[in-house]
Design a protein around this motif. Structure first.
Motif, PDB file in Angstrom:
ATOM      1  N   TRP A  56       0.849  -1.190   0.000  1.00  0.00           N
ATOM      2  CA  TRP A  56       0.000   0.000   0.000  1.00  0.00           C
ATOM      3  C   TRP A  56       0.885   1.240   0.000  1.00  0.00           C
ATOM      4  CZ3 TRP A  56      -5.376  -0.227  -0.004  1.00  0.00           C
ATOM      5  CH2 TRP A  56      -5.924  -1.511   0.174  1.00  0.00           C
ATOM      6  N   MET A  57       0.631   2.168  -0.907  1.00  0.00           N
ATOM      7  CA  MET A  57       1.401   3.399  -0.972  1.00  0.00           C
ATOM      8  C   MET A  57       0.794   4.421  -0.019  1.00  0.00           C
ATOM      9  SD  MET A  57       2.609   5.566  -4.303  1.00  0.00           S
ATOM     10  CE  MET A  57       3.979   6.727  -4.147  1.00  0.00           C
ATOM     11  N   THR A  66      -4.432   6.443   1.289  1.00  0.00           N
ATOM     12  CA  THR A  66      -3.618   5.256   1.066  1.00  0.00           C
ATOM     13  C   THR A  66      -4.195   4.481  -0.116  1.00  0.00           C
ATOM     14  OG1 THR A  66      -3.065   5.117   3.404  1.00  0.00           O
ATOM     15  CG2 THR A  66      -2.780   3.123   2.090  1.00  0.00           C
ATOM     16  N   THR A  67      -3.319   4.083  -1.048  1.00  0.00           N
ATOM     17  CA  THR A  67      -3.789   3.370  -2.239  1.00  0.00           C
ATOM     18  C   THR A  67      -3.023   2.060  -2.386  1.00  0.00           C
ATOM     19  OG1 THR A  67      -2.198   4.527  -3.652  1.00  0.00           O
ATOM     20  CG2 THR A  67      -4.411   5.474  -3.454  1.00  0.00           C
ATOM     21  N   ALA A  69      -0.887  -0.349  -4.241  1.00  0.00           N
ATOM     22  CA  ALA A  69       0.063  -0.214  -5.345  1.00  0.00           C
ATOM     23  C   ALA A  69       0.190  -1.499  -6.133  1.00  0.00           C
ATOM     24  CB  ALA A  69       1.424   0.225  -4.812  1.00  0.00           C
ATOM     25  N   THR A  70       0.410  -2.606  -5.454  1.00  0.00           N
ATOM     26  CA  THR A  70       0.559  -3.899  -6.118  1.00  0.00           C
ATOM     27  C   THR A  70       0.561  -4.978  -5.049  1.00  0.00           C
ATOM     28  OG1 THR A  70       1.902  -5.183  -7.650  1.00  0.00           O
ATOM     29  CG2 THR A  70       3.086  -3.815  -6.087  1.00  0.00           C
ATOM     30  N   LEU A  85       8.153  -0.698  -8.507  1.00  0.00           N
ATOM     31  CA  LEU A  85       7.629   0.372  -7.659  1.00  0.00           C
ATOM     32  C   LEU A  85       8.429   1.651  -7.859  1.00  0.00           C
ATOM     33  CD1 LEU A  85       7.316  -1.780  -4.427  1.00  0.00           C
ATOM     34  CD2 LEU A  85       5.434  -1.066  -5.909  1.00  0.00           C
ATOM     35  N   ARG A  86       7.792   2.778  -7.608  1.00  0.00           N
ATOM     36  CA  ARG A  86       8.512   4.033  -7.671  1.00  0.00           C
ATOM     37  C   ARG A  86       8.902   4.467  -6.255  1.00  0.00           C
ATOM     38  NH1 ARG A  86       3.132   5.883  -8.974  1.00  0.00           N
ATOM     39  NH2 ARG A  86       2.301   7.288  -7.371  1.00  0.00           N
ATOM     40  N   TYR A  90       5.729   3.107   1.807  1.00  0.00           N
ATOM     41  CA  TYR A  90       4.783   2.009   1.604  1.00  0.00           C
ATOM     42  C   TYR A  90       4.495   1.299   2.917  1.00  0.00           C
ATOM     43  CZ  TYR A  90       5.875   2.577  -3.361  1.00  0.00           C
ATOM     44  OH  TYR A  90       6.041   3.076  -4.627  1.00  0.00           O
TER      45      TYR A  90
END
Length: 865
Positions: A56-57, A66-67, A69-70, A85-86, A90
């Protein structure tokens, strides 16, 4: 590190998200940011394979959100490596069914130090959740939802070889006849959707299209016997939605598959997918060569003659089909709430057929009086294309404390460019995840197809000279085009309840079909071919349909309710060009639907539904000009044929138990203006098979489906019994039917050893009476074996189809003036082999290619895990 016992729904959601997003992430170059670590069992200290790891980013500001990410699922040793990932902050959340989840709150990835090893994450069992979670995990194989049953077939060995038709043969309640036509619960008119959208071809071309699609492309089959008002009402038997596999979530990846079979068939297919930022592009190509040899025969007794005579026919048919199929889909996420999609696909088929029919005429004492044969040498080709433009806009933002929609607010399943299942109707996608937002989606579509076939027919005596009795040449072609526009709007009604929504939509469709047939027979006296004017014909078929629907759904405690109404007006014109006759049929229809689901407990649900459907006549059902394949058995259409309507009621009981699930479904269908094949015998001994509208039919029955998973065995079993009563007195005073039919299926997969699965599928359909005779019993057996290797990147599958050569179709026509038996094989035993290799990050999807969690409001109410 913090810990918290997570509820069942979050454990299942986390497992599903991890499986959908990726099954394994390989280490990338050191310049690509990577988060790695191990997940271990707190009791044994051993690594936990297939545990879910969600990344979670974290927001950069206090007002941010919070989103997700993968994510990934761990390897056999419990290790995970997640790249692509950038730089940023996280949260790492590890979970596994039956365990307490654990999270690492802040993991920093910076440009100078792109890799972060979080070490070992220890998960401990949650005894209170073990029983519930085991049940939830089992639901991934067979899922029961408010209006459908979902069969996830991606990991079945039998789904690695063959075509989509092969998969459908193993689905409970579904039957596939010798020509590839699909029926559901004994009703042949079934609507076929691909990712919630209508298949690019229909009618007479649908069977060939399904036989051109590789089985390995299918993630799941959704059986919707009683669809809601949102769907197009076509499909008397309901809807089968074929959900394609998810493709890739990050970077570039793909898969290659090649195979062959013992009858000379072979296939090659490839998939390439790319996803970076807002852009997702997916392309695929498949080639298939199918060789099928079948045999059969007819035996008839001419009761209209005195003394009676008989005729014995033996049929041998060898078909060789080749097909090419390609597609490309591009998604562009304009923003977090807007998505634009453009997609296209094209297919080409080539066909060759050699058919030999031997005729032996017998007198009253069964002595041969005449022997001859009719040889057919046919060839054909065709192509089809489909282009779609789609746009979706989510208005508003997700509600407080809720993660944004996983697909970025676009068409459900935008990773790879596919709409998600039937949950979204023809336009793909349902309402957004956030209950505070509303959604507008639109899709414009254009389909075009063309087919051309030729046949050379030779009839000759079976004597030493091989005297020619008749030479005939035929050719036929068709061109079809269709354009459609669908608009859907979904809005939650928060003032009524947080789980209440309303849906409205419009669909317009314009279709045009032109078909022509030409036949000529050699005239010995003239020394040339002469046109058969009584057979030659050309027709145009034009159809316009405009429809609007309104649907309301809410949840009242444990009760989910969905009400809908669809209004439709249709204009059709069937024009015979060579006679200048036109047959118009314009009608307006209403299609209501009602659905209820009541969650008695977490593992028990009751369902009830009602809907109305329509079956529009196919074009060759309307064409009054006869066919010439068999001069003693002619097919001829009826231009006055009307559509038939069905009102269907279903009840359902779903119970999850420790080793699986049970579903009991009683149902009732009432059909008016029933379309049935009707045979007539002429004074010259020629039978003409046409279609008529019978007054009504009542059909009622019950289906029982059980899924199971115990030790090394998993699978499903089903049994169904139904009674059908038909009144055809409006056509013939003696035309009626009152009969009982039943059938069952068993589909089991055995884990032979690590990486090796053995699957067995058995299907049986009991004999049954029809309006003018009966159909015989049918038994089908298929075996499959799959071995995975190269760290699950590759798999070798072997399938043995119909090993006991029992797959045959048999029917009897029994009337006072004629008795006739017919039998035909489905192609006999066949051994097939297929090899699949996944590269890049495509292999991460293979562990769970089923439908996503969550979904469209109350389409998912009712225990889908």
């Amino acid at each position: 590190m913090t810990s918290a016992a997570i509820p069942l729904r979050y454990a299942a959601f986390s497992l599903l998200i991890g499986g959908l997003l990726c099954s394994r992430v390989e280490a990338q170059e050191s310049s690509v940011p990577t988060i790695s670590g191990y997940v271990v069992d707190g009791n044994t200290g051993n690594g936990l394979p297939s545990a879910s790891v969600a990344i979670w980013m974290l927001p950069r500001t206090t007002s941010g959100e919070t989103t997700l990410a993968t994510g990934a699922i761990t390897r056999a040793d419990g290790r995970f490596e997640i790249s692509g990932l950038r730089a940023g902050s996280y949260r790492v959340v590890a979970s596994f069914v039956g365990y307490v989840s654990e999270s690492i709150e802040t993991v920093e990835l910076v440009r100078g130090a792109p890799n972060a090893d979080v070490g070992t994450i220890t998960l401990n069992e949650d005894v209170a959740l073990l029983e519930e979670v085991e049940v939830a995990a089992e639901r991934q194989g067979v899922e029961f939802q408010i209006d459908r049953t979902v069969y996830n077939v991606a990991d079945d060995p039998l789904a690695q070889v063959g075509t989509v038709t092969t998969i459908l043969e193993h689905i409970p309640s579904v039957d596939v006849d010798i020509d590839g036509n699909v029926s559901l619960r004994g009703v042949s008119n079934v609507a076929i959707l691909i990712n919630g959208r209508a298949a690019p071809v229909s009618g007479d071309f649908l069977a060939a299209y399904l036989q051109s699609l590789p089985a390995s492309a299918i993630a799941s089959v959704e059986v919707i016997p009683n669809p809601s008002a949102r769907y197009e009402p076509d499909g008397m038997g309901g809807i089968l939605n074929l959900v394609l596999k998810e493709d890739v979530e990050l970077g570039i990846g793909g898969a290659l598959t090649a195979g062959g079979d013992s009858q000379g068939g072979g296939s090659v297919s490839g998939l390439l997918a790319y996803n970076r930022g807002p852009i997702t592009v997916t392309s695929s190509y498949g080639f298939r060569r199918n060789v099928r040899e079948s045999d059969g025969g007819r035996f008839r007794i001419n009761r209209y003659l005195d003394p009676e005579t008989s005729l014995d026919q033996d049929i041998l048919d060898i078909r060789t089909n080749t097909s090419h199929f390609g597609s490309i889909t591009a998604d562009y996420a304009i923003s977090d709430n807007s998505l634009f999609t453009i997609a296209g696909q094209a297919g080409y088929r080539g066909e060759g057929e050699d058919e030999s029919t031997t005729f032996v005429e017998l007198d009253a004492t069964d002595n041969p009086t005449l022997s001859y044969e009719r040889l057919g040498d046919a060839s054909g080709s065709g192509w089809n294309g489909d282009v779609r433009l789609g746009f979706r806009q989510d208005f508003g933002t997700p509600s407080q404390g809720e993660a944004p929609s996983e697909d970025g607010g676009g068409f459900r399943g935008r990773r790879g460019g596919h709409g998600r299942g039937g949950r979204g109707g023809q336009s793909g996608g349902g309402p957004p995840t956030g209950l505070g937002s509303h959604t507008l989606s639109a899709e414009a579509r254009f389909d075009i197809s063309s087919n051309a076939d030729e046949n050379i027919l030779t009839e000759q005596l079976l004597n030493d000279a091989g005297d020619i009795l008749e030479l005939q040449q035929t050719s036929d072609g068709s061109d079809r085009s269709e354009g459609s526009l669908q608009i859907d709007y979904v809005r939650p009604l928060l003032e009524i309840g947080t789980e209440t929504r309303i849906e409205i939509g419009y669909r317009g469709e314009i279709e045009r079909l032109r078909s022509d047939f030409f036949s000529e027979t050699f005239d010995d006296s003239l020394g040339t071919y002469v046109p058969d004017n009584a057979l030659n014909n050309a027709f145009d078929y034009d159809q316009q349909i405009h429809a609007a629907y309104l649907q309301f759904a809410t949840k009242l405690g444990a009760l989910g309710v969905q009400l809908g109404l669809r209004a439709e007006t249709a204009t059709t014109t069937f024009t015979l060009q060579n006679t200048s006759e036109a047959f118009d049929n314009n009608y307006t229809s209403l299609f209501p639907s009602v659905f209820f689901v009541y969650e008695v407990t977490t593992n028990t649900a009751l369902r009830a539904s009602y809907s109305r459907r329509i079956n529009r006549p196919r074009t060759w059902y309307l064409n009054p000009f006869p066919s010439v394949d068999d001069p003693l058995n002619i097919r001829q259409g009826n231009p006055f044929l009307r559509p038939e309507y069905v009102d269907a009621v279903e009840l359902g009981f779903v119970q999850y138990v420790g080793i699986g699930s049970l579903q009991l479904t009683p149902y009732y269908r009432r059909t008016t203006d029933v379309i049935r094949r009707f045979q007539l015998l002429g004074d010259d001994g020629v039978t003409t098979s046409t279609f008529e509208n019978l007054a009504e039919n009542d059909s009622y029955g019950v289906e029982f489906v059980a899924s199971f998973r115990t030790g090394i065995v998993r699978g499903s079993a089903s049994i169904e019994g139904f009674k059908t009563v038909t009144d055809g007195s409006n056509v013939d005073s003696d035309l009626e039917n009152n009969s009982f039919g039943w059938g069952g299926r068993l589909n089991s997969t055995f884990s032979v050893r690590e990486g090796m699965d053995l699957q067995a599928s058995v299907r049986y359909r009991a004999p049954m009476n029809t309006e003018q005779g009966s159909t015989g019993a049918r038994t089908f057996v298929n075996l499959g074996l799959r071995q995975r290797f190269l760290d699950d990147r590759a798999s070798l599958s072997v399938q043995l189809r119909d090993p006991f050569d029992t797959g045959r179709f048999e029917s009897i026509f029994d009337q006072p003036r004629l008795y006739q038996e017919f039998s035909r094989s489905f192609g006999g035993r066949q051994l097939g082999v297929s090899l699949t290799y996944a590269f890049g990050q495509q292999d991460r999807q293979r562990r769970n290619n089923g439908p996503e969690g969550g979904g469209e409001g109350f389409e998912d109410v009712g225990l889908d895990g």
